[in-house]
Design a protein around this motif. Sequence first.
Motif, short mmCIF file in Angstrom:
data_model
loop_
_atom_site.label_atom_id
_atom_site.label_comp_id
_atom_site.label_asym_id
_atom_site.label_seq_id
_atom_site.Cartn_x
_atom_site.Cartn_y
_atom_site.Cartn_z
N GLY A 227 0.81 -1.22 0.00
CA GLY A 227 0.00 0.00 0.00
C GLY A 227 0.85 1.27 0.00
N ALA A 228 2.10 1.16 0.46
CA ALA A 228 2.97 2.34 0.49
C ALA A 228 3.72 2.56 -0.82
N SER A 229 3.56 1.62 -1.75
CA SER A 229 4.25 1.76 -3.06
C SER A 229 3.26 1.72 -4.21
N PRO A 230 2.33 2.66 -4.22
CA PRO A 230 1.28 2.60 -5.25
C PRO A 230 1.86 2.69 -6.67
N HIS A 231 3.06 3.31 -6.80
CA HIS A 231 3.67 3.44 -8.14
C HIS A 231 4.06 2.09 -8.72
N MET A 232 4.13 1.06 -7.84
CA MET A 232 4.45 -0.29 -8.31
C MET A 232 3.19 -1.05 -8.74
N SER A 233 2.04 -0.44 -8.57
CA SER A 233 0.77 -1.17 -8.79
C SER A 233 -0.02 -0.61 -9.97
N ILE A 234 -0.99 -1.41 -10.40
CA ILE A 234 -2.13 -0.81 -11.12
C ILE A 234 -3.32 -1.12 -10.22
N VAL A 273 -6.73 -5.75 3.70
CA VAL A 273 -6.31 -4.80 4.73
C VAL A 273 -5.88 -3.49 4.07
N GLY A 274 -5.66 -2.47 4.89
CA GLY A 274 -5.38 -1.13 4.38
C GLY A 274 -4.06 -0.97 3.67
N ASN A 275 -3.06 -1.79 3.99
CA ASN A 275 -1.74 -1.52 3.40
C ASN A 275 -1.35 -2.48 2.28
N ILE A 276 -2.37 -3.13 1.70
CA ILE A 276 -2.09 -3.96 0.51
C ILE A 276 -2.98 -3.47 -0.63
N ILE A 277 -2.40 -3.23 -1.77
CA ILE A 277 -3.21 -2.96 -2.96
C ILE A 277 -3.48 -4.32 -3.60
N PRO A 278 -4.77 -4.67 -3.69
CA PRO A 278 -5.08 -6.02 -4.18
C PRO A 278 -4.90 -6.12 -5.70
N ASP A 279 -5.06 -7.32 -6.23
CA ASP A 279 -4.94 -7.46 -7.69
C ASP A 279 -6.28 -7.74 -8.36
N MET A 280 -7.35 -7.69 -7.58
CA MET A 280 -8.65 -7.92 -8.21
C MET A 280 -9.78 -7.35 -7.35
N VAL A 281 -10.78 -6.81 -8.03
CA VAL A 281 -12.00 -6.33 -7.37
C VAL A 281 -13.18 -6.87 -8.18
N THR A 282 -14.23 -7.31 -7.49
CA THR A 282 -15.41 -7.76 -8.25
C THR A 282 -16.60 -6.84 -7.96
N LEU A 283 -17.32 -6.53 -9.02
CA LEU A 283 -18.53 -5.72 -8.91
C LEU A 283 -19.71 -6.59 -9.36
N LEU A 315 -3.63 -1.13 -18.39
CA LEU A 315 -3.66 -2.58 -18.20
C LEU A 315 -3.30 -3.29 -19.50
N PRO A 316 -2.53 -4.37 -19.41
CA PRO A 316 -2.27 -5.15 -20.62
C PRO A 316 -3.55 -5.86 -21.09
N GLU A 317 -3.55 -6.27 -22.32
CA GLU A 317 -4.75 -6.86 -22.95
C GLU A 317 -5.32 -8.03 -22.13
N ASP A 318 -4.44 -8.84 -21.56
CA ASP A 318 -4.93 -10.02 -20.84
C ASP A 318 -5.44 -9.68 -19.43
N LYS A 319 -5.38 -8.40 -19.04
CA LYS A 319 -5.89 -8.03 -17.72
C LYS A 319 -7.04 -7.02 -17.79
N MET A 320 -7.60 -6.89 -18.99
CA MET A 320 -8.73 -5.98 -19.14
C MET A 320 -9.91 -6.44 -18.27
N PRO A 321 -10.72 -5.51 -17.76
CA PRO A 321 -11.88 -5.93 -16.96
C PRO A 321 -12.74 -6.93 -17.72
N GLU A 322 -13.19 -7.92 -16.98
CA GLU A 322 -13.98 -9.00 -17.59
C GLU A 322 -15.45 -8.75 -17.24
N VAL A 323 -16.29 -8.65 -18.28
CA VAL A 323 -17.71 -8.37 -18.07
C VAL A 323 -18.51 -9.64 -18.34
N ILE A 324 -19.20 -10.13 -17.33
CA ILE A 324 -20.00 -11.36 -17.49
C ILE A 324 -21.48 -10.98 -17.42
N ILE A 325 -22.15 -11.07 -18.59
CA ILE A 325 -23.57 -10.70 -18.66
C ILE A 325 -24.43 -11.95 -18.57
#
Length: 432
Positions: A227-234, A273-283, A315-325
């Motif tokens: 969480g303290a190195s946001p420049h390392m994340s997307i 937790v607050g100090n980790i930037i995760p690698d996935m969020v679901t809506l 984001l690279p092509e293989d990490k584009m948001p995935e939309v499931i309808i």
Amino acid sequence: MRIATLLFILVFTSSFVAGPPIVDKKIIKDDLPFLVEFYKTRHKNPEISLQEKGTSKALATELRKVGFTVTENFGGYGIVGVFKNGNGPTILYRTDMDALPMYEKTDLAYQSQLKATLNGEEVGTMHSCGHDIHMTTWLGTARAMVAMKDKWKGTLLLIGQPAEEIGAGAKMMLEAGLYQKFGVPNYGLGLHSSPTLPAGKVGIGKGFVMASSQSVDINVYGVGSHGASPHMSIDPIVLSSMLVMELQTIVSRNVKPTESAVVTVGTIRGGTVGNIIPDMVTLKLTVRSFKEEVLEVVNKRIKEIARGVGIAAGLPEDKMPEVIIREAGPANFNNPAMTSRVIQSATSAIGKENVIDEEPVMLSEDFSYYGQTEHKVPTVFYWLGTVPDARMKKGDLPGLHSPFYYPQPEISLETGVTVTSQALMDLFNTKM
Ligand SMILES: [Zn+2]
Ligand SMILES: [Zn+2]
């Protein structure tokens, strides 16, 4: 009074009555003590979707008692009751049977104390959507229609449907071959308890009355980091936040202003937790609309916006948001000619002042499936007022699915049985 006695009196008196058939209100009133008791038993014993075993058994047993031929376990716990009464149209009238997994908080003397198991967890059960009122109105109508069988000719096809709350039951029964086995009905009728209309009134709208409902899941990927190195994340949390805001522009900017739609993001989950930037969020979203073409616009824009936000974040092509309808349950459309007829029936049965021209709502109901097969059966789905007088005066109007919702049984049932019986009788006697 026993049904046989009622029938005798009715046959005897009706031979002197001329003009279009009118429901015998005394038959319905005399049956109310039985119906209210039946209602309270159902209210005390709710069963959630796909678990309606005892409920369907009780309905099947009661239908047989009045002379229906009943098929059980048709499409899950579905039941089909047939009453043939001479040559005439076939009319389908459906009730749903399932309750919701929640604890009741009404403090009624007959409130539910039952629990069930859902996905391995213990849950409360409650008829908070009024399906107990639907079932009792349905049974009361069956009893009244049999008692008044000299006033109509045709086949009454009564459907006890499971799993409405999960949008599955109507489909299950149709896929089990409902129309192939029991014939394609000429009309379909259904009703739903209204948490805003007073008991004693009904609401009937023409055209679209309830929306189609579609679930959409979006998986937003990213690159995790400290969480303290946001420049390392997307950061998928920031991305998801942008996405939620962008989605708000679909209804305001892309849907034609004279049409309607809803795009609601109901859950957003990601991170621990607050100090980790995760690698996935679901809506998880619900999308509502009346028309197919509007739904297409909404779906197209959801995909475009999700991809656009992904591109903007690098984001690279293989990490584009995935939309499931997911597949959409269709909208409820009240056939205009049939609706006019039902409005006339309701007006003659309970008076013009008690028949409300109800606005469409974005709620959905799987009754729509019965009119959406290739046969295009004309259907009407109407609102039955249920709100007790005292609550109406206080403006205390808990909605459907609230743990505090409850109907006024006597007046709701009397109105429901009267209006439905009159509508059925008129449709049996109408050439459209
Ligand atoms: Zn419901
Ligand atoms: Zn419902």
